[in-house]
Write a protein that holds these residues in place. Structure first.
Motif, PDB file in Angstrom:
ATOM      1  N   SER A 241       0.811  -1.220   0.000  1.00 14.59           N
ATOM      2  CA  SER A 241       0.000   0.000   0.000  1.00 14.59           C
ATOM      3  C   SER A 241       0.846   1.271   0.000  1.00 14.59           C
ATOM      4  N   HIS A 242       2.145   1.142   0.183  1.00 11.68           N
ATOM      5  CA  HIS A 242       3.046   2.306   0.185  1.00 11.68           C
ATOM      6  C   HIS A 242       4.123   2.166  -0.888  1.00 11.68           C
ATOM      7  N   LYS A 243       3.735   1.655  -2.050  1.00 15.89           N
ATOM      8  CA  LYS A 243       4.700   1.437  -3.129  1.00 15.89           C
ATOM      9  C   LYS A 243       5.379   2.728  -3.558  1.00 15.89           C
ATOM     10  N   ASP A 244       4.633   3.849  -3.547  1.00 12.09           N
ATOM     11  CA  ASP A 244       5.216   5.112  -3.989  1.00 12.09           C
ATOM     12  C   ASP A 244       6.372   5.534  -3.089  1.00 12.09           C
ATOM     13  N   VAL A 245       6.233   5.302  -1.785  1.00 18.86           N
ATOM     14  CA  VAL A 245       7.313   5.640  -0.848  1.00 18.86           C
ATOM     15  C   VAL A 245       8.520   4.742  -1.091  1.00 18.86           C
ATOM     16  N   VAL A 246       8.251   3.451  -1.284  1.00 16.23           N
ATOM     17  CA  VAL A 246       9.332   2.494  -1.535  1.00 16.23           C
ATOM     18  C   VAL A 246      10.050   2.846  -2.833  1.00 16.23           C
ATOM     19  N   THR A 247       9.283   3.206  -3.864  1.00 13.14           N
ATOM     20  CA  THR A 247       9.882   3.594  -5.147  1.00 13.14           C
ATOM     21  C   THR A 247      10.752   4.830  -4.983  1.00 13.14           C
TER      22      THR A 247
ATOM     23  N   LEU B  17      12.232   5.907  -2.258  1.00 11.75           N
ATOM     24  CA  LEU B  17      13.433   5.546  -1.500  1.00 11.75           C
ATOM     25  C   LEU B  17      14.441   4.805  -2.377  1.00 11.75           C
ATOM     26  N   ASN B  18      13.938   3.880  -3.194  1.00 16.20           N
ATOM     27  CA  ASN B  18      14.840   3.138  -4.083  1.00 16.20           C
ATOM     28  C   ASN B  18      15.509   4.069  -5.084  1.00 16.20           C
ATOM     29  N   GLU B  19      14.763   5.058  -5.607  1.00 17.94           N
ATOM     30  CA  GLU B  19      15.360   6.016  -6.540  1.00 17.94           C
ATOM     31  C   GLU B  19      16.412   6.860  -5.841  1.00 17.94           C
ATOM     32  N   ALA B  20      16.110   7.298  -4.620  1.00 14.18           N
ATOM     33  CA  ALA B  20      17.069   8.114  -3.866  1.00 14.18           C
ATOM     34  C   ALA B  20      18.341   7.326  -3.587  1.00 14.18           C
TER      35      ALA B  20
END
Length: 197
Positions: free
Chosen positions: A91-97, A99-102
């Motif tokens: 449900s928090h894929k956008d946050v995970v994405t 963080l992964n980009e950062a």
């Protein structure tokens, strides 16, 4: 003479399969247990003793519960199962994405450098190290070139007290054809006069 019968059986004790060889005569029953010939009663007593040393179902349950408690580590009830954690991540894929980009865009640390080679090159470092050091005498000589105090109308500083008084008295410069009625003390007015031929 009585008949002798041999029976080979197997038993699982402590996670290990073991052989039991029983020999029966008309009067006695002997077994080979742990590579030693003994009476059946003695072998059974040994087996029972080993089995009683094994963990009971309750003890196994207690060990499993303790291991789960360590795994959870005091997590709140909302996130104390792998399913709940997986649901939260989903449900928090956008946050995970993000963080992964950062993490993917970070500058990698290079041993022996505080900054990467792209930010501060070896050539720039060499130029910086080649610059001459400024001595205390040079600083003192530079500081002696001018008085660093602020000028006032009664004392010299970065300018003479006379220039300071003149500058303080100058309020501004105004232009026009007629002298303004609101001309203040110290303001300079330049009258623009139209010439007639």
């Amino acid at each position: 003479m009585a008949n002798t019968n041999f029976v080979l059986s197997k038993i699982m004790v402590g996670g290990e399969i073991r052989d039991i060889i029983a020999k029966t005569t008309g009067k006695h029953t002997t077994v080979v247990w742990k590579e030693t010939e003994t009476t059946l009663d003695s072998a059974l007593a040994s087996i029972i003793a080993e089995l009683s040393g094994q963990a009971s179902g309750e003890a196994v349950d207690a060990k499993i519960s303790a291991a789960i408690d360590v795994l959870i580590g005091g997590a709140p009830e909302t996130y104390d199962t792998l399913k709940e954690i997986a649901d939260y991540i989903e449900s928090h894929k956008d946050v995970v994405t993000a963080l992964n980009e950062a993490i993917g865009n970070k500058v990698n640390k290079i041993d022996g450098k505080g900054l990467s080679a792209e930010d501060f090159t070896a050539a720039l470092k060499a130029k910086l190290e080649a610059m001459p050091a400024i001595t205390a005498a040079q600083v003192e000589a530079w500081n002696g070139k001018a008085d660093k105090t602020v000028a006032s109308s009664t004392a010299d500083g970065l300018m003479s007290k006379e220039d300071k008084a003149r500058l303080d008295g100058l309020r501004g410069v105004r232009f026009g054809a007629d002298v303004p009625a609101d001309l203040k003390d110290g303001e300079l007015f330049v009258q623009v006069v139209e010439e007639t031929a």
